[in-house]
Design a protein around this motif. Structure first.
Motif, PDB file in Angstrom:
ATOM      1  N   HIS A 140      49.598  33.320  41.975  1.00 23.40           N
ATOM      2  CA  HIS A 140      50.155  33.471  40.631  1.00 23.40           C
ATOM      3  C   HIS A 140      49.607  34.775  40.058  1.00 23.40           C
ATOM      4  CE1 HIS A 140      50.688  32.830  36.325  1.00 23.40           C
ATOM      5  NE2 HIS A 140      51.658  31.985  36.662  1.00 23.40           N
ATOM      6  N   ARG A 141      50.411  35.446  39.278  1.00 27.50           N
ATOM      7  CA  ARG A 141      50.033  36.751  38.734  1.00 27.50           C
ATOM      8  C   ARG A 141      48.685  36.707  38.004  1.00 27.50           C
ATOM      9  NH1 ARG A 141      53.374  41.232  37.565  1.00 27.50           N
ATOM     10  NH2 ARG A 141      55.095  39.888  38.152  1.00 27.50           N
ATOM     11  N   ASN A 142      48.430  35.652  37.215  1.00 23.91           N
ATOM     12  CA  ASN A 142      47.162  35.565  36.480  1.00 23.91           C
ATOM     13  C   ASN A 142      45.968  35.500  37.429  1.00 23.91           C
ATOM     14  OD1 ASN A 142      48.593  35.572  34.101  1.00 23.91           O
ATOM     15  ND2 ASN A 142      48.449  33.366  33.788  1.00 23.91           N
ATOM     16  N   LEU A 143      46.097  34.723  38.498  1.00 26.12           N
ATOM     17  CA  LEU A 143      45.004  34.622  39.467  1.00 26.12           C
ATOM     18  C   LEU A 143      44.836  35.946  40.209  1.00 26.12           C
ATOM     19  CD1 LEU A 143      42.823  33.094  40.993  1.00 26.12           C
ATOM     20  CD2 LEU A 143      44.623  32.269  42.549  1.00 26.12           C
ATOM     21  N   PHE A 144      45.931  36.562  40.585  1.00 23.63           N
ATOM     22  CA  PHE A 144      45.852  37.854  41.275  1.00 23.63           C
ATOM     23  C   PHE A 144      45.057  38.853  40.432  1.00 23.63           C
ATOM     24  CE2 PHE A 144      47.583  42.149  41.928  1.00 23.63           C
ATOM     25  CZ  PHE A 144      47.276  42.332  43.267  1.00 23.63           C
ATOM     26  N   TYR A 145      45.391  38.972  39.142  1.00 26.51           N
ATOM     27  CA  TYR A 145      44.671  39.921  38.286  1.00 26.51           C
ATOM     28  C   TYR A 145      43.221  39.509  38.077  1.00 26.51           C
ATOM     29  CZ  TYR A 145      49.010  42.378  37.324  1.00 26.51           C
ATOM     30  OH  TYR A 145      50.165  43.112  37.454  1.00 26.51           O
ATOM     31  N   ARG A 146      42.964  38.216  38.013  1.00 25.03           N
ATOM     32  CA  ARG A 146      41.584  37.745  37.873  1.00 25.03           C
ATOM     33  C   ARG A 146      40.767  38.144  39.096  1.00 25.03           C
ATOM     34  NH1 ARG A 146      40.716  31.576  37.970  1.00 25.03           N
ATOM     35  NH2 ARG A 146      38.702  31.633  38.950  1.00 25.03           N
ATOM     36  N   TRP A 147      41.353  37.974  40.273  1.00 21.79           N
ATOM     37  CA  TRP A 147      40.639  38.361  41.483  1.00 21.79           C
ATOM     38  C   TRP A 147      40.493  39.876  41.588  1.00 21.79           C
ATOM     39  CZ3 TRP A 147      42.762  34.568  45.737  1.00 21.79           C
ATOM     40  CH2 TRP A 147      42.000  33.389  45.709  1.00 21.79           C
ATOM     41  N   VAL A 148      41.483  40.632  41.187  1.00 19.04           N
ATOM     42  CA  VAL A 148      41.388  42.100  41.227  1.00 19.04           C
ATOM     43  C   VAL A 148      40.234  42.568  40.337  1.00 19.04           C
ATOM     44  CG1 VAL A 148      42.562  44.231  40.511  1.00 19.04           C
ATOM     45  CG2 VAL A 148      43.764  42.562  41.932  1.00 19.04           C
ATOM     46  N   GLU A 149      40.035  41.903  39.193  1.00 20.79           N
ATOM     47  CA  GLU A 149      38.927  42.280  38.290  1.00 20.79           C
ATOM     48  C   GLU A 149      37.567  42.104  38.950  1.00 20.79           C
ATOM     49  OE1 GLU A 149      39.298  40.038  34.676  1.00 20.79           O
ATOM     50  OE2 GLU A 149      41.051  41.172  34.020  1.00 20.79           O
ATOM     51  N   THR A 150      37.441  41.119  39.865  1.00 20.91           N
ATOM     52  CA  THR A 150      36.155  40.869  40.522  1.00 20.91           C
ATOM     53  C   THR A 150      36.090  41.465  41.921  1.00 20.91           C
ATOM     54  OG1 THR A 150      36.879  38.757  41.461  1.00 20.91           O
ATOM     55  CG2 THR A 150      35.884  38.691  39.263  1.00 20.91           C
ATOM     56  N   ALA A 151      37.173  42.114  42.352  1.00 24.82           N
ATOM     57  CA  ALA A 151      37.286  42.599  43.731  1.00 24.82           C
ATOM     58  C   ALA A 151      36.369  43.775  44.011  1.00 24.82           C
ATOM     59  CB  ALA A 151      38.732  42.993  44.017  1.00 24.82           C
ATOM     60  N   GLU A 152      36.167  43.990  45.299  1.00 26.88           N
ATOM     61  CA  GLU A 152      35.428  45.135  45.801  1.00 26.88           C
ATOM     62  C   GLU A 152      36.407  46.028  46.543  1.00 26.88           C
ATOM     63  OE1 GLU A 152      32.123  43.880  48.252  1.00 26.88           O
ATOM     64  OE2 GLU A 152      31.952  42.012  47.112  1.00 26.88           O
ATOM     65  N   GLN A 153      35.976  47.250  46.776  1.00 25.98           N
ATOM     66  CA  GLN A 153      36.799  48.157  47.567  1.00 25.98           C
ATOM     67  C   GLN A 153      36.123  48.386  48.903  1.00 25.98           C
ATOM     68  OE1 GLN A 153      38.384  51.484  45.497  1.00 25.98           O
ATOM     69  NE2 GLN A 153      39.259  52.394  47.340  1.00 25.98           N
ATOM     70  N   ASP A 154      36.906  48.346  49.973  1.00 27.70           N
ATOM     71  CA  ASP A 154      36.420  48.611  51.325  1.00 27.70           C
ATOM     72  C   ASP A 154      37.427  49.532  51.986  1.00 27.70           C
ATOM     73  OD1 ASP A 154      35.188  48.620  53.779  1.00 27.70           O
ATOM     74  OD2 ASP A 154      35.755  46.577  54.319  1.00 27.70           O
ATOM     75  N   GLY A 155      37.093  50.827  52.058  1.00 29.38           N
ATOM     76  CA  GLY A 155      38.047  51.807  52.567  1.00 29.38           C
ATOM     77  C   GLY A 155      39.235  51.885  51.625  1.00 29.38           C
ATOM     78  N   ASP A 156      40.434  51.682  52.169  1.00 33.13           N
ATOM     79  CA  ASP A 156      41.627  51.739  51.312  1.00 33.13           C
ATOM     80  C   ASP A 156      42.068  50.352  50.840  1.00 33.13           C
ATOM     81  OD1 ASP A 156      42.638  50.730  53.693  1.00 33.13           O
ATOM     82  OD2 ASP A 156      44.500  51.884  53.578  1.00 33.13           O
ATOM     83  N   GLU A 157      41.233  49.328  51.078  1.00 31.89           N
ATOM     84  CA  GLU A 157      41.578  47.971  50.663  1.00 31.89           C
ATOM     85  C   GLU A 157      40.747  47.515  49.466  1.00 31.89           C
ATOM     86  OE1 GLU A 157      43.031  45.951  54.855  1.00 31.89           O
ATOM     87  OE2 GLU A 157      41.111  45.321  54.013  1.00 31.89           O
ATOM     88  N   ILE A 158      41.401  46.697  48.642  1.00 38.73           N
ATOM     89  CA  ILE A 158      40.718  45.996  47.557  1.00 38.73           C
ATOM     90  C   ILE A 158      40.762  44.519  47.932  1.00 38.73           C
ATOM     91  CG2 ILE A 158      40.814  45.365  45.119  1.00 38.73           C
ATOM     92  CD1 ILE A 158      42.214  48.054  44.636  1.00 38.73           C
ATOM     93  N   GLY A 159      39.616  43.850  47.834  1.00 41.85           N
ATOM     94  CA  GLY A 159      39.594  42.455  48.236  1.00 41.85           C
ATOM     95  C   GLY A 159      38.322  41.762  47.826  1.00 41.85           C
TER      96      GLY A 159
END
Length: 177
Positions: A140-159
């Protein structure tokens, strides 16, 4: 497919042993799971969450990519616009994430339930999470944005990390200098 019989045989939370059932195909059912997660039967959205949950419990994706509602005695093909399930919430559990679908499935993001990027019908590359019986869920869009806010970057990926595994939420665009 008699809904009254389904309600008598299964509750909305039990996952029946679909992998053990091999009934004959009985044709197509006028049921579409829309890309936004709505279930529409004969042109009318199903508004009863208990019914959607029950139907999701007897849904599987077969090797040819088609989706079927399956009981011990019959199976009916349905249409799915994108992915059939939607992850609406997630909770941190220690160092891991426990994801919950709109139909009540709960899975820990790990090696068996690993986020991967897949194309939507509109051509966007978005995360998908395997749930069960060949079924995957969009975030769901809300969860996606919530996870992006806490995500890390590894190379060209965010996760994010969960279950000792890297889970990709997306890729950064290459920026020309």
């Amino acid at each position: 497919m008699k809904l009254d019989t389904l309600f008598q045989q299964f509750d909305g939370q039990t996952i029946p042993p679909l992998e053990q059932w091999d009934p004959p195909s009985c044709g197509d059912m006028d049921l579409v799971i829309m890309a936004n997660g709505d279930w529409v039967h004969e042109g009318t959205p199903i508004r009863r969450p208990a019914l959607v949950s029950l139907l999701s419990r007897v849904l599987r994706r077969e090797a040819d990519g088609d989706y079927f509602l399956v009981t011990p005695g019959e199976k009916l093909r349905i249409r799915v616009e994108d992915l059939p399930l939607l992850v609406t919430d997630a909770d941190p559990v220690g160092a891991d994430w426990l994801a919950t679908t709109a139909c009540g499935d709960r899975v820990v993001l790990d090696g068996s339930h690993r986020l991967s990027l897949s194309l939507t019908p509109g051509g966007e590359s978005l995360p998908a999470l395997p749930i069960r019986h060949g079924l995957q869920a969009r975030l769901h869009r809300n969860l996606f944005y919530r996870w992006v806010e806490t995500a890390e970057q590894d190379g060209d990926e965010i996760g994010l990390w969960s279950g000792g595994i890297w889970h990709c939420l997306g890729r950064t665009d290459d920026v020309a200098p």
